[in-house]
Scaffold this active site. Structure first.
Site, PDB file in Angstrom:
ATOM      1  N   SER A  45       0.816  -1.224   0.000  1.00  0.00           N
ATOM      2  CA  SER A  45       0.000   0.000   0.000  1.00  0.00           C
ATOM      3  C   SER A  45       0.842   1.263   0.000  1.00  0.00           C
ATOM      4  CB  SER A  45      -0.917   0.020   1.237  1.00  0.00           C
ATOM      5  OG  SER A  45      -1.919  -0.955   1.112  1.00  0.00           O
ATOM      6  N   GLN A  50      -1.571   8.755  -0.592  1.00  0.00           N
ATOM      7  CA  GLN A  50      -1.662  10.058  -1.267  1.00  0.00           C
ATOM      8  C   GLN A  50      -1.542  11.215  -0.286  1.00  0.00           C
ATOM      9  OE1 GLN A  50      -5.482  10.076  -3.198  1.00  0.00           O
ATOM     10  NE2 GLN A  50      -4.872   8.632  -4.781  1.00  0.00           N
ATOM     11  N   HIS A 233     -12.760   3.677   3.658  1.00  0.00           N
ATOM     12  CA  HIS A 233     -12.562   5.059   3.228  1.00  0.00           C
ATOM     13  C   HIS A 233     -13.839   5.511   2.539  1.00  0.00           C
ATOM     14  CE1 HIS A 233     -10.838   8.666   1.540  1.00  0.00           C
ATOM     15  NE2 HIS A 233      -9.737   8.444   2.230  1.00  0.00           N
ATOM     16  N   ARG A 279     -13.909   9.153   9.488  1.00  0.00           N
ATOM     17  CA  ARG A 279     -14.158   8.373   8.269  1.00  0.00           C
ATOM     18  C   ARG A 279     -15.345   7.429   8.380  1.00  0.00           C
ATOM     19  NH1 ARG A 279      -8.046   7.021   6.092  1.00  0.00           N
ATOM     20  NH2 ARG A 279      -7.742   9.141   5.350  1.00  0.00           N
ATOM     21  N   HIS A 338     -10.162   0.025   3.346  1.00  0.00           N
ATOM     22  CA  HIS A 338      -8.972   0.845   3.123  1.00  0.00           C
ATOM     23  C   HIS A 338      -7.839   0.519   4.089  1.00  0.00           C
ATOM     24  CE1 HIS A 338      -6.766   4.322   1.829  1.00  0.00           C
ATOM     25  NE2 HIS A 338      -6.783   4.884   3.025  1.00  0.00           N
ATOM     26  N   ARG A 373      -8.717   4.866  12.847  1.00  0.00           N
ATOM     27  CA  ARG A 373      -7.420   5.518  12.615  1.00  0.00           C
ATOM     28  C   ARG A 373      -7.612   6.970  12.225  1.00  0.00           C
ATOM     29  NH1 ARG A 373      -4.034   5.767   7.257  1.00  0.00           N
ATOM     30  NH2 ARG A 373      -6.143   5.628   6.435  1.00  0.00           N
ATOM     31  N   LEU A 379       1.203   5.861   7.902  1.00  0.00           N
ATOM     32  CA  LEU A 379       2.594   5.953   7.431  1.00  0.00           C
ATOM     33  C   LEU A 379       3.494   6.268   8.623  1.00  0.00           C
ATOM     34  CD1 LEU A 379       2.183   7.959   4.080  1.00  0.00           C
ATOM     35  CD2 LEU A 379       2.813   5.556   4.307  1.00  0.00           C
TER      36      LEU A 379
HETATM   37  C1  LIG Z   1      -4.645   4.125  -1.849  1.00  0.00           C
HETATM   38  C2  LIG Z   1      -4.114   4.296  -0.453  1.00  0.00           C
HETATM   39  C3  LIG Z   1      -3.867   5.564   0.045  1.00  0.00           C
HETATM   40  C4  LIG Z   1      -3.376   5.736   1.358  1.00  0.00           C
HETATM   41  N1  LIG Z   1      -3.078   6.997   1.794  1.00  0.00           N
HETATM   42  C5  LIG Z   1      -2.481   7.131   3.001  1.00  0.00           C
HETATM   43  C6  LIG Z   1      -2.014   8.403   3.445  1.00  0.00           C
HETATM   44  O1  LIG Z   1      -2.116   9.400   2.741  1.00  0.00           O
HETATM   45  N2  LIG Z   1      -1.424   8.489   4.669  1.00  0.00           N
HETATM   46  C7  LIG Z   1      -1.261   7.403   5.480  1.00  0.00           C
HETATM   47  O2  LIG Z   1      -0.719   7.539   6.594  1.00  0.00           O
HETATM   48  N3  LIG Z   1      -1.688   6.186   5.073  1.00  0.00           N
HETATM   49  C8  LIG Z   1      -2.273   6.026   3.872  1.00  0.00           C
HETATM   50  N4  LIG Z   1      -2.676   4.789   3.461  1.00  0.00           N
HETATM   51  C9  LIG Z   1      -2.393   3.641   4.320  1.00  0.00           C
HETATM   52  C10 LIG Z   1      -0.899   3.340   4.258  1.00  0.00           C
HETATM   53  O3  LIG Z   1      -0.452   3.494   2.932  1.00  0.00           O
HETATM   54  C11 LIG Z   1      -0.616   1.930   4.736  1.00  0.00           C
HETATM   55  O4  LIG Z   1      -1.226   1.688   5.967  1.00  0.00           O
HETATM   56  C12 LIG Z   1       0.891   1.742   4.900  1.00  0.00           C
HETATM   57  O5  LIG Z   1       1.565   2.125   3.731  1.00  0.00           O
HETATM   58  C13 LIG Z   1       1.188   0.304   5.240  1.00  0.00           C
HETATM   59  O6  LIG Z   1       2.574   0.144   5.197  1.00  0.00           O
HETATM   60  P1  LIG Z   1       3.194  -1.257   5.590  1.00  0.00           P
HETATM   61  O7  LIG Z   1       4.661  -1.088   5.440  1.00  0.00           O
HETATM   62  O8  LIG Z   1       2.659  -1.709   6.872  1.00  0.00           O
HETATM   63  O9  LIG Z   1       2.612  -2.275   4.476  1.00  0.00           O
HETATM   64  P2  LIG Z   1       2.531  -2.196   2.889  1.00  0.00           P
HETATM   65  O10 LIG Z   1       3.076  -0.938   2.353  1.00  0.00           O
HETATM   66  O11 LIG Z   1       1.145  -2.570   2.494  1.00  0.00           O
HETATM   67  O12 LIG Z   1       3.518  -3.353   2.430  1.00  0.00           O
HETATM   68  C14 LIG Z   1       3.209  -4.707   2.658  1.00  0.00           C
HETATM   69  C15 LIG Z   1       4.378  -5.524   2.170  1.00  0.00           C
HETATM   70  O13 LIG Z   1       4.245  -6.861   2.615  1.00  0.00           O
HETATM   71  C16 LIG Z   1       4.544  -7.740   1.547  1.00  0.00           C
HETATM   72  N5  LIG Z   1       3.898  -9.026   1.822  1.00  0.00           N
HETATM   73  C17 LIG Z   1       2.626  -9.261   2.226  1.00  0.00           C
HETATM   74  N6  LIG Z   1       2.434 -10.588   2.375  1.00  0.00           N
HETATM   75  C18 LIG Z   1       3.603 -11.202   2.062  1.00  0.00           C
HETATM   76  C19 LIG Z   1       4.033 -12.553   2.004  1.00  0.00           C
HETATM   77  N7  LIG Z   1       3.227 -13.591   2.315  1.00  0.00           N
HETATM   78  N8  LIG Z   1       5.307 -12.805   1.621  1.00  0.00           N
HETATM   79  C20 LIG Z   1       6.148 -11.797   1.283  1.00  0.00           C
HETATM   80  N9  LIG Z   1       5.799 -10.498   1.326  1.00  0.00           N
HETATM   81  C21 LIG Z   1       4.542 -10.214   1.709  1.00  0.00           C
HETATM   82  C22 LIG Z   1       4.036  -7.021   0.327  1.00  0.00           C
HETATM   83  O14 LIG Z   1       4.593  -7.573  -0.853  1.00  0.00           O
HETATM   84  C23 LIG Z   1       4.511  -5.608   0.660  1.00  0.00           C
HETATM   85  O15 LIG Z   1       5.875  -5.470   0.321  1.00  0.00           O
HETATM   86  C24 LIG Z   1      -3.168   4.602   2.164  1.00  0.00           C
HETATM   87  C25 LIG Z   1      -3.424   3.322   1.674  1.00  0.00           C
HETATM   88  C26 LIG Z   1      -3.887   3.160   0.372  1.00  0.00           C
HETATM   89  C27 LIG Z   1      -4.150   1.790  -0.146  1.00  0.00           C
END
Ligand SMILES: Cc1cc2nc3c(=O)[nH]c(=O)nc-3n(C[C@H](O)[C@H](O)[C@H](O)COP(=O)(O)OP(=O)(O)OC[C@H]3O[C@@H](n4cnc5c(N)ncnc54)[C@H](O)[C@@H]3O)c2cc1C
Length: 509
Positions: A45, A50, A233, A279, A338, A373, A379
């Protein structure tokens, strides 16, 4: 003789290359770390975010105020200590991101240009490239990870299961591209697998976000909490795409209004915050409008108008791709799954209940979000707790287990299972209809019974599909237990919030 195609050992294995996983991996230096991701480095994600990242860096703002806003939105279920860590360390982690090459947008005076989003009482949302914040963070962290000699990146790698022996995690098994069945022996595993959006028919989340980490952790006996709390969302672009494009809340922060088909604002009178209500309130108002046969639109023509392409280039491009010009006309919007507030329960250092297992980012339940949240806190959670977990493991620097000993207790992952697209589609529809924005006892019982039937149709071996069914069951079961409405969890048969329910629902207590 091991039946793995490859056995390797590391000081730590990080599953996930979003902001949480990459921050943890970078802060694990100098320990030797493997980073696994399902697709290419920096998937998940994170690159789609954004609106931006919240931190109390503006004049007149401060961590206490940021914490108060976070607690207000969290509806009584936040862990106050975790919120204090998040908001207190937020400014330093944003400074770290800048130092790591993230080019946040700045005003003429060189200070960060701050946006405002729902639930925030101050302008405190830093952004980059207008509304391309996540892409910029992902770019900078991925570049640094590739340049870091302590990190080995394994792309197109599917983490299958944790290896647990004597109550301790000793590594994990994976299917890695052409290498086949791989065993990664390590005394520390960090799950940074992101959320659960793909369990729902309507979602903003990319295909790799299937709740694998939660299923893996639950199978291994780690504690999960707050899993019933899914954030929907309110404003995804209603144009038939999967995933649905997000129409950032920052637009409402700039004054864009929600209108019905007659052009009437419908949030005024529903909540004092109107379009900037939490939200869940906005999403349910749109859901109710659509269940009465109406359509919802976000009208930014007055508040943003001609400067739309400069201020919100990503949303502008996404709208134009679907034939909508948001400078001159309203944008059709609908709610979409979301964000997941719950997950693998951790302490303030990202430690799970299972020795040797840490969890960070959206996969974790640190307690910062409670039942809902605050926008742009996720992030930040990845940056703050990713670093905390990384530092915690380097402080302990646990000894590596012997490869032979780990091989002797690990189960080889078997060949790539069938993706079972029909089963996935059934599950996603079921989750949207019965475990979505509005839930009730009978619907949840039906959903769990249907999940039993889907489970019988699963092919052999651990797969993303099997994980989706497991995680869906965890969410539906917790939603059934919580007989009240709070934050992102709305029970039509229990619309009130009950003081007796001011406590988490736990899995593997
Ligand atoms: C469209 C959108 C807009 C958003 N806008 C915002 C914003 O403006 N501000 C904000 O704070 N948050 C926002 N969010 C939420 C935020 O982006 C996410 O909560 C955050 O990026 C999650 O980060 P993360 O590192 O936990 O996981 P992610 O970035 O989701 O990464 C997950 C990782 O785990 C890996 N993975 C999963 N399962 C496996 C497996 N079995 N084996 C190997 N790898 C695996 C994936 O390949 C990926 O690399 C948004 C989310 C979306 C979808």
């Amino acid at each position: 003789m091991s039946s793995f195609d490859l056995v390797k050992s590391f000081d730590a294995v990080v599953v996930g290359s979003g902001i949480a996983g990459l921050t943890a991996a970078l802060d694990l230096a100098p320990l030797r770390v493997a980073v696994l991701c399902k697709g290419a480095l920096g998937d998940g994600s994170t690159p789609h975010a954004q609106g931006g990242i919240a931190a109390a860096v503006g004049s007149g703002d401060g961590p206490t105020r940021h914490a108060a806003d976070t607690l207000e939105v969290g509806a009584g279920l936040n862990d106050a200590a975790a919120v204090a860590v998040l908001t207190g360390e937020g400014p330093a982690r944003v400074a770290d991101l800048s130092a790591r090459g993230v080019a946040f947008d700045v005003a003429e005076d060189g200070r960060p240009r701050l946006g405002r989003e729902a639930g925030h009482t101050a302008r405190r949302v830093l952004h980059a490239g207008g509304d391309a914040t996540g892409a910029e963070i992902s770019r900078a962290l991925a570049a640094l990870a590739l340049a870091s000699p302590h990190i080995e990146v394994m792309e197109h790698a599917f983490a299958v299961d944790l290896v647990v022996d004597g109550g301790r995690v000793l590594g994990l098994t994976a299917r890695v591209g052409d290498a086949g069945g791989v065993l990664l022996a390590a005394p520390a595993v960090v799950l940074a697998t992101g959320g659960v959006g793909r369990l729902y028919a309507n979602t903003t989340n990319p295909p790799e976000v299937t709740g694998d980490g939660l299923a893996m952790a639950a199978r291994a006996g780690a504690r999960l909490a707050d899993t019933e709390f899914v954030q929907f969302h309110p404003t995804a672009l209603a144009s038939g795409r999967d995933p649905m494009s997000l129409i950032t809340e920052a637009l409402r922060g700039e004054g864009a209004v929600l209108v019905d088909e007659e052009g009437q604002r419908f949030m005024v009178g529903v909540h004092p915050g109107a379009e900037l209500a939490p939200r869940d309130v906005v999403a349910r108002a749109i859901w109710e409008l659509s269940s009465r046969g109406g359509g919802a639109f976000l009208d930014a023509t007055g508040a943003v108008g001609a400067v739309f392409p400069d201020r919100f280039p990503t949303v502008f491009r996404l709208c134009l791709e679907d034939g909508i010009d948001p400078r001159v006309g309203p944008i059709p919007v609908a709610p979409a799954a979301h964000y997941h507030m719950g997950g693998i329960a951790t302490d303030l250092h990202g430690r799970s209940s299972l020795p040797g297992l840490w969890a960070v980012g959206e996969a974790a339940r640190t307690g910062v979000h409670g039942a809902n949240r605050l926008a742009s806190n996720s992030l930040l959670e990845g940056a703050v707790f990713g670093r905390r977990a990384g530092l915690d493991i380097t402080r302990i620097a646990p000894a590596r287990p012997g490869e032979a000993a780990v091989s002797s207790v690990a189960e080889p992952p078997g060949p790539e299972p069938d993706p079972q697209p029909d089963l996935v589609a059934n599950l996603r529809d079921l989750m949207w209809e019965k475990v979505g924005l509005s839930r009730d006892h009978d619907g949840l019982v039906d959903a769990l019974e249907e999940m039993d039937r889907l489970e019988e149709k699963l092919g052999p071996g651990v797969s993303a599909v099997a994980n989706m069914v497991s995680t869906a069951r965890i969410i539906a079961s917790a939603a059934l237990v919580r007989a009240e409405s709070r934050g992102g969890h709305y029970r039509a048969d229990h619309p009130g919030t009950e003081e007796a329910w001011r406590r988490p629902v736990l899995v593997n207590r």
